[in-house]
Scaffold this active site. Structure first.
Site, PDB file in Angstrom:
ATOM      1  N   GLU A  54      12.273   2.481  50.287  1.00  0.00           N
ATOM      2  CA  GLU A  54      11.020   1.763  49.993  1.00  0.00           C
ATOM      3  C   GLU A  54      10.952   0.566  50.937  1.00  0.00           C
ATOM      4  O   GLU A  54      11.974  -0.051  51.229  1.00  0.00           O
ATOM      5  CB  GLU A  54      10.990   1.311  48.529  1.00  0.00           C
ATOM      6  CG  GLU A  54       9.843   0.378  48.147  1.00  0.00           C
ATOM      7  CD  GLU A  54       8.461   0.932  48.465  1.00  0.00           C
ATOM      8  OE1 GLU A  54       7.657   0.200  49.065  1.00  0.00           O
ATOM      9  OE2 GLU A  54       8.185   2.102  48.118  1.00  0.00           O
TER      10      GLU A  54
ATOM     11  N   CYS B  82      -1.788  12.132  46.255  1.00  0.00           N
ATOM     12  CA  CYS B  82      -3.029  11.587  45.686  1.00  0.00           C
ATOM     13  C   CYS B  82      -4.217  11.958  46.566  1.00  0.00           C
ATOM     14  O   CYS B  82      -5.325  11.475  46.364  1.00  0.00           O
ATOM     15  CB  CYS B  82      -2.929  10.068  45.514  1.00  0.00           C
ATOM     16  SG  CYS B  82      -2.616   9.186  47.044  1.00  0.00           S
TER      17      CYS B  82
ATOM     18  N   GLU C 284      -4.994  14.151  41.865  1.00  0.00           N
ATOM     19  CA  GLU C 284      -3.560  13.991  42.131  1.00  0.00           C
ATOM     20  C   GLU C 284      -2.935  15.351  41.871  1.00  0.00           C
ATOM     21  O   GLU C 284      -3.289  16.016  40.898  1.00  0.00           O
ATOM     22  CB  GLU C 284      -2.975  12.941  41.189  1.00  0.00           C
ATOM     23  CG  GLU C 284      -1.542  12.574  41.480  1.00  0.00           C
ATOM     24  CD  GLU C 284      -1.380  11.133  41.950  1.00  0.00           C
ATOM     25  OE1 GLU C 284      -0.244  10.757  42.232  1.00  0.00           O
ATOM     26  OE2 GLU C 284      -2.376  10.400  42.043  1.00  0.00           O
TER      27      GLU C 284
END
Length: 367
Positions: free
Chosen positions: A239, A324, A358
């Protein structure tokens, strides 16, 4: 659809249309029939943002119509959680007579949890001083006395004032286990908590009986990696956003999970590290070669995976991809389907009454 009225009677038709659209998009890749996960028809959004309109002595929430750009007064917002709806009128009623709190207030952001906590961010076109903090503390105390468990934050240009803290702790029941997730103000969190639980449980089911380790790119606050940790020997997750990494580290400890390692780096950098192209100080003490990652999990931004990351992902026997934006997923699948077959397909109605979808796919490498 208006902010105050949801076309609930059209929900089933809209979901059927999305399902049909997804079928069509996935047909070129011989995808199986999608499993469809419904959203609650109201009070499904855990966060909301409103502009604030000043009219004489009155103050109210507004949104802008996306087509006409006209402003719409919003006194209740059934798409948002019941907690946000209860708080909206009480908050404005308390701010309205207070000249210090209302002056140049132009936006209010709400972030709520199923566990009953809420963050309120007040955004201003002016500097925030000690007097503002004094009034803000009184506002927080009066709302707390009404039973709201809230954090109050003031924002202005280059300014962020937390009266207490800038996060809330969510608790989600996931496949028989309560998962604690710290959610930081102004960081990404899944907007629809009910659908998030269903996504986590679907991902758990899809990876049941897995061997080896899991690699996750774009792990955010650890939403998926922590829930999936029970299915793998070890989990390695990347991340880039600092607040998300800090929240993920807290969540690892809070959930007493010992087999997850978070690295702060971009997916593109991690690709370079895995290929031995570059060395990173951040990876000192982490032996990438010791990981036997047989499954990779990706939940990329709307833009999908870049070409280099697609190549990295393609090297893994199993790929779990949450998207998404099915259009960029389709683009990525043009490459991934050269080597992998889609074993599972799911539609998660994260955004009811909109065209947004999604979805999730599980891909396995052809022998």
């Amino acid at each position: 659809m208006t902010p105050e009225i949801l076309p609930i009677e059209q929900y089933d038709d809209q979901l059927a249309e999305k399902t049909e659209r997804l079928r069509g998009m996935m047909a070129p890749f011989n995808a199986p029939e999608p499993v469809v996960f419904r959203s609650p028809v109201s009070h499904y959004r855990m966060r909301a943002e409103f502009r604030i309109w000043h009219e004489g002595d009155e103050l109210y929430h507004i949104m802008f119509d996306q087509q006409t750009k006209q402003r719409i007064r919003v006194d209740r917002f059934p798409a948002a959680s019941e907690l946000i709806n209860r708080l909206m009128p009480e908050l404005l009623a308390a701010i309205q007579p207070d000249s210090v709190l209302r002056r140049k207030l132009f936006q209010i952001d709400y972030l709520s949890t199923l566990s009953g906590e809420v963050i309120v961010s007040l955004l201003y076109h002016r500097a925030l001083d000690e007097e503002w903090q004094e009034h803000a503390r009184a506002l927080r105390d009066s709302l707390t006395a009404q039973g709201f468990r809230l954090q109050l934050i003031g924002r202005a240009t280059k300014t962020k004032i937390c009266l207490d803290r800038d996060y809330v702790d969510e608790c989600l029941p996931v496949a028989g286990r309560d998962m604690i997730y710290r959610q930081v103000e102004n960081s990404f969190t899944q907007p629809n908590a009910a659908i998030n639980i269903q996504m986590l449980e679907w991902a758990l089911d899809a990876t049941a009986g897995s061997t080896g380790d899991l690699l996750e790119l774009y792990c955010g606050n650890g939403n998926f990696s922590l829930a999936l940790a029970r299915n793998f020997e070890r989990v390695l997750a990347t991340e880039i956003a600092k607040p998300s990494v800090a929240a993920a580290q807290y969540n690892i400890a809070a959930n007493q999970i010992e087999n997850v390692q978070i690295i702060r780096m971009a997916a593109e950098e991690f690709t370079q590290a895995m290929q031995g192209v570059r060395q990173f100080n951040r990876l000192q003490g982490i032996d990438l070669t010791s990981y036997q990652c047989e499954t990779i999990f990706v939940d990329p931004p709307r833009s999908g995976l870049d070409d280099e990351t697609v190549k990295l992902v393609q090297a893994y026997p199993r790929i779990l991809y949450i998207s998404c934006n099915p259009e960029t997923l389709s683009h990525n699948l043009q490459t991934l389907s050269e080597t992998h077959d889609i074993r599972r397909l799911a539609l998660f109605d994260q955004f009811p009454y909109t065209h947004h979808m999604e979805c999730g796919v599980l891909l396995e490498k052809r022998q």
